[in-house]
Design an enzyme around this catalytic site. Sequence first.
Site, PDB file in Angstrom:
ATOM      1  N   LEU A  51       0.861  -1.170   0.000  1.00  4.90           N
ATOM      2  CA  LEU A  51       0.000   0.000   0.000  1.00  4.90           C
ATOM      3  C   LEU A  51       0.902   1.226   0.000  1.00  4.90           C
ATOM      4  CD1 LEU A  51      -2.873  -0.769   2.576  1.00  4.90           C
ATOM      5  CD2 LEU A  51      -3.043  -0.650   0.095  1.00  4.90           C
ATOM      6  N   ASP A  52       0.477   2.256  -0.712  1.00  2.00           N
ATOM      7  CA  ASP A  52       1.280   3.468  -0.776  1.00  2.00           C
ATOM      8  C   ASP A  52       1.481   4.061   0.613  1.00  2.00           C
ATOM      9  OD1 ASP A  52       1.345   3.166  -3.498  1.00  2.00           O
ATOM     10  OD2 ASP A  52      -0.307   4.562  -3.875  1.00  2.00           O
ATOM     11  N   HIS A  53       2.516   4.858   0.735  1.00  2.00           N
ATOM     12  CA  HIS A  53       2.851   5.507   2.003  1.00  2.00           C
ATOM     13  C   HIS A  53       1.675   6.318   2.546  1.00  2.00           C
ATOM     14  CE1 HIS A  53       5.357   7.674   4.956  1.00  2.00           C
ATOM     15  NE2 HIS A  53       4.749   8.767   4.533  1.00  2.00           N
TER      16      HIS A  53
END
Length: 348
Positions: A113-115
């Site tokens: 998952l993106d930051h």
Amino acid sequence: MIVPNCWALLSYMLPFSSSLHLDIGPLFPSRSSTGPLNCQQTSNDEKIKGSNETPKRERPRIPVLQYHNDWVCVNKPAGMTVHRGGSTPKNQLVLSTHLKRQLARKVFPVHRLDHCTSGAMLFAFNSETCGLLHKALTYIEEESCDTNYEQVGSSLSSKKSYLALVRGDWKRKYREDEVVIVDKPLEVKGEMKEARTEFYLLASTPGNSSELYPPSACSLVLCIPKTGRTHQIRRHAFSMGFPVIGDNQHGDTKINKWWRENRGLGRLFLHCLSLDLPALSNFDAAKSGERIICTAPLSKELVHVLERDDMIELWTQAKEKDQKLSLEPFDEKGGTFGRNARKLNLIE
């Protein structure tokens, strides 16, 4: 003896030097002293065990959605990197490392998952289960699009569902019940890759009707990616003219600033709402025969934005369409055996 002579010399010099300032520590410091003589004294609040020790940083607990012997699903907070990379700052909290300390078990991230993205995140406790979960998560059969996004398909189909708040009134361009499919290829490391995302409208608001393109106009949509490219949902939403609010990389800077100052939204509004995977027994007969379904409730910071007086109607309509949005945040703390599990015969 040298010490008395030193005192004699000082007593002789004092009458002739009115500006002489002495800052003399203990003549014979104890062995417990940790600093040199005449060092600046540290207050009791700053000292924990020694003068050189700094207070420990508070580490938030990661909410656990489901805990099993071979894997765990957590609700990843926004602003936390999944695993440490070359560009990750040293003081940045890393989810994999943090979860390993919290559960006292080694973890293997199944996906990413993106930051800036929050939501459901799967971790395995061994490499074998990690491979099976990844295979189940990426197994997507060709299926016709249906207006009912709750339909998964066959027993081998998998689905990831994301909730996004995008800029603009969706109904200006698309029908309310229309399934919008974006299959625009995306560049990944200099190479064009196939990418496909499905968008379903939950609710929208035109905002202030006195303006042609009011910044308050927004739509709450459910995004189902069929491929897993970097920033796929954010890039596809931007290509449609409906960028995700709070996206500093693919969004509108002025709109993001307006929402930050007027709606209190200081992050990317993108949340992995649910994961639906086929049973692992389809890939390994020794594993469980039940489907893996994990739902991650929205964080309070996102709900707070949606519960404002000017957003409550949109939020109510969205919850009527998808009951998962009504779930309250929870943390499953039972079953976390940790490193002492084998000693207590809790795990075979």
